[in-house]
Design a protein around this motif. Structure first.
Motif, PDB file in Angstrom:
ATOM      1  N   THR A  32       0.842  -1.133  -0.020  1.00  0.00           N
ATOM      2  CA  THR A  32       0.033   0.190  -0.036  1.00  0.00           C
ATOM      3  C   THR A  32       0.953   1.289  -0.103  1.00  0.00           C
ATOM      4  O   THR A  32       2.066   0.879   0.021  1.00  0.00           O
ATOM      5  N   THR A  33       0.178   2.524  -0.147  1.00  0.00           N
ATOM      6  CA  THR A  33       0.991   3.474  -0.257  1.00  0.00           C
ATOM      7  C   THR A  33       1.460   4.334   1.115  1.00  0.00           C
ATOM      8  O   THR A  33       1.756   5.455   1.358  1.00  0.00           O
ATOM      9  N   ARG A 251      -9.559   1.676  -1.625  1.00  0.00           N
ATOM     10  CA  ARG A 251      -8.258   1.738  -2.251  1.00  0.00           C
ATOM     11  C   ARG A 251      -8.227   1.788  -3.698  1.00  0.00           C
ATOM     12  O   ARG A 251      -7.168   1.869  -4.261  1.00  0.00           O
ATOM     13  N   ARG A 253      -9.180  -0.706  -5.455  1.00  0.00           N
ATOM     14  CA  ARG A 253      -8.669  -2.227  -5.860  1.00  0.00           C
ATOM     15  C   ARG A 253     -10.045  -2.877  -6.222  1.00  0.00           C
ATOM     16  O   ARG A 253     -11.040  -2.775  -5.685  1.00  0.00           O
ATOM     17  N   ALA A 272      -5.319  -4.333  -9.007  1.00  0.00           N
ATOM     18  CA  ALA A 272      -4.743  -2.962  -8.524  1.00  0.00           C
ATOM     19  C   ALA A 272      -4.257  -1.971  -9.217  1.00  0.00           C
ATOM     20  O   ALA A 272      -3.121  -2.485  -9.878  1.00  0.00           O
ATOM     21  N   PRO A 273      -4.571  -0.691  -9.483  1.00  0.00           N
ATOM     22  CA  PRO A 273      -3.965  -0.087 -10.514  1.00  0.00           C
ATOM     23  C   PRO A 273      -2.396   0.250  -9.941  1.00  0.00           C
ATOM     24  O   PRO A 273      -2.495   0.576  -8.692  1.00  0.00           O
ATOM     25  N   GLN A 274      -1.351   0.242 -10.768  1.00  0.00           N
ATOM     26  CA  GLN A 274      -0.047   0.555 -10.107  1.00  0.00           C
ATOM     27  C   GLN A 274       0.541   1.835 -10.617  1.00  0.00           C
ATOM     28  O   GLN A 274       0.213   2.059 -11.563  1.00  0.00           O
ATOM     29  N   ALA A 527      -1.119  -0.095  -4.477  1.00  0.00           N
ATOM     30  CA  ALA A 527      -0.740   0.598  -5.566  1.00  0.00           C
ATOM     31  C   ALA A 527       0.873   0.546  -5.611  1.00  0.00           C
ATOM     32  O   ALA A 527       1.249   0.885  -6.795  1.00  0.00           O
TER      33      ALA A 527
END
Length: 542
Positions: A32-33, A251, A253, A272-274, A527
């Protein structure tokens, strides 16, 4: 995989294994960020914003049984800055865009031994003094290269003879503090780590983690569908978007199920968009600008992504993903509205015009070779480009190369036109754009002195080169956290320069998808990517 030495590794595949065995001060749990402490218990920052004092976790053991202390971090950070094996030295010294720890430099630009401003105040207190403020310091310290290794294990910096050779440390005898320790790595075949029972944190539930390295898409699919892997990716050729049944979480996802697959199983699914960009790029001196522009004109991202990549990504017109763009998505859309080549079609007429002006025609074409790593879908994308260029004045040939070989050729300036991907290790624009600083793309001194993308852009005599170099230097000379606007303006100018000289053609930002058989219990990744995920909390029901 190229190396298991944290200061030498630069590819995602190596990083995926390294993160199971090594640990830095901070990390991004489950990709996660949200950056948080790992080997640090806490920290204080001086009033001038330059000195970080970290309190280290006590009782942490290395895999060889020794206890970790602050001296190990001093040695590890010195290796990152001073060792000839380090490929990320600019992350710790000499670049205000990264950590920029204070140090003395010799006449050749190398760090004077023992001058790095990293000090062990006592066994569990580490002090780091920066030359300039670093707004992303905690995020940067989470990067693999800042992981701790035992003091003196390799004799590649002054003052240490080394306990083992670097070749062994980087391939067969790595020693860290992570929840898994090394078992085996056979290049281009497999890697395995086993549970470290004296781990300071949550001791792993599983005995071992094994990666089968399979570059052939069909073989990879067969391996997964026969149940040989608990967690796997699906090659695009065998992927059907209609089989995804998922909902979006807070998030962003997609979490749900996928199937039934060919074997009758319905598996768990996370998409999940990366923060990543897959791209085509050129060795600039080897490929004339009109040829690069012609390829840009005929590249129809929408067709490529929807038909070849099954919609598994967002079309990319800039290297920086829209999720990180200064000013947000509206500002991003305003910027790409001025994209100078075709956006939604293969514009063969514009490509023909620019080639004819340069003297390249169907009867006298420019011969160009595209090199991809071993990937059916990128080869198919290459065939689409070849078809669109046919008859215009560019004769495109395709070839594949093992990933490690492609990387070696890139560093030697031995690629004309190639495809690769870049994943952000922390959410900061400069971390992706540093590779476009023209002087940093010089492959004649890569990887020892430069570590940019394989462009040799510095050799081009164009306004765009000067614009990119100037913009990077402006961003680097304004590290104050309050100078975000100045840095962002410079980064946008670098994106414009990349467009102007068509040195890199971003293709898509990845939607990372993983598939899990029902007996796997694992937290969804975020992400930052699944390769940040450490598997000690994974459980298997069979």
């Amino acid at each position: 995989m190229t190396s298991l030495d944290p200061i030498q590794s630069t590819d995602t595949e190596s990083g995926r294994v390294i993160r199971q065995m090594y640990e830095p001060l901070t990390h991004f749990p489950n990709g996660t960020t949200d950056v948080t402490n790992q080997l640090a218990e806490g920290y204080e920052l001086s009033d001038d914003g330059l000195t970080y004092t970290f309190e280290l976790k006590e009782g942490v053991q290395f895999h060889d049984g020794d206890e970790m202390t602050a001296d190990d971090f001093v040695y590890s950070f010195r290796r990152l800055a001073e060792s000839p094996n380090s490929e990320r030295g600019n992350f710790i010294v000499g670049s205000p865009t990264f950590l920029d720890v204070s140090a003395e430099f010799d006449d050749e630009g190398g760090v004077v031994p023992e001058s790095l401003a990293v000090e062990a105040v006592d066994d569990y207190t580490l002090e780091i003094t920066l030359e300039t403020q670093a707004p992303s310091a905690l995020e940067i310290l989470s990067y693999d290269a800042f992981s701790v290794v035992p003091e003196g294990i390799v004799g590649d910096i002054e003052g240490y003879d080394g306990e083992i050779d670097h070749s062994e440390f980087s391939s067969s005898e790595p020693v860290g503090t992570g929840p898994f320790e090394f078992e085996t790595w056979e290049s281009d075949a497999e890697a395995e780590v086993v549970r470290f029972d004296d781990y300071h944190g949550s001791v792993a539930n599983v005995d071992a983690v094994h990666w089968q390295i399979i570059e052939d898409d069909e073989a990879q699919y067969t391996y997964a569908i026969e149940g040989n892997a608990d967690i796997f990716e699906l090659p695009t050729a065998q992927y059907e978007s209609s089989l995804v049944d998922a909902e979006t979480d807070d998030r962003g996802r997609e979490i749900g199920t996928y199937g039934p697959m060919e074997n009758g199983e319905t598996v768990d699914y996370v998409g999940a968009p990366q923060l990543s960009t897959y791209y085509f790029a050129f060795n600039v001196p080897s490929v004339p600008r009109p040829v690069r522009q012609a390829v840009a004109y005929v590249m129809n991202r929408e067709t490529l992504i929807q038909t070849l990549f099954e919609g598994r990504g967002q079309e990319a017109y800039t290297f920086t993903p829209s999720a990180m763009w200064p000013g947000g998505n509206d500002a991003y859309e305003d910027f790409i509205a001025d994209y100078p080549y075709s956006r939604d079609e293969a514009d063969r007429e514009s490509a023909r015009e620019v080639l004819e002006e340069a003297g390249y025609t169907e009867d006298d074409p420019y011969e160009l070779t595209l090199t991809t790593y071993e990937s059916d879908v990128f080869q198919e994308a290459g065939r689409e480009l070849r078809d669109q260029l046919s008859g215009l004045g560019v004769e495109l040939s395709l070839e594949q190369s093992p990933f490690a070989t492609l990387q070696e050729r890139g560093e030697s300036g031995d690629l004309e036109f190639y495809s690769l991907g870049w994943t952000w290790s922390w959410p900061d624009l400069g971390y992706g754009l540093f590779g476009f600083e023209p002087e940093n793309t010089d492959t004649s001194v890569m990887p020892e002195e430069t570590n940019g993308y394989y462009l040799d852009w510095h050799q081009a005599d164009t306004d765009a080169v000067e614009k990119a170099q100037s913009a990077w230097e402006r961003a680097s000379s304004n590290p104050d956290p309050e100078d975000d606007d100045l840095r962002n303006e410079a980064y946008i100018e670098m994106e414009e320069a990349v467009w102007d000289d068509a040195v890199c053609l971003p293709l898509y930002h990845e939607l990372m998808e993983l598939f899990y058989y029902d007996h796997v219990d694992i937290e969804p990744f975020g992400a930052m990517g699944e390769y940040f995920q450490v598997y000690n909390d994974v459980t298997l029901d069979e």
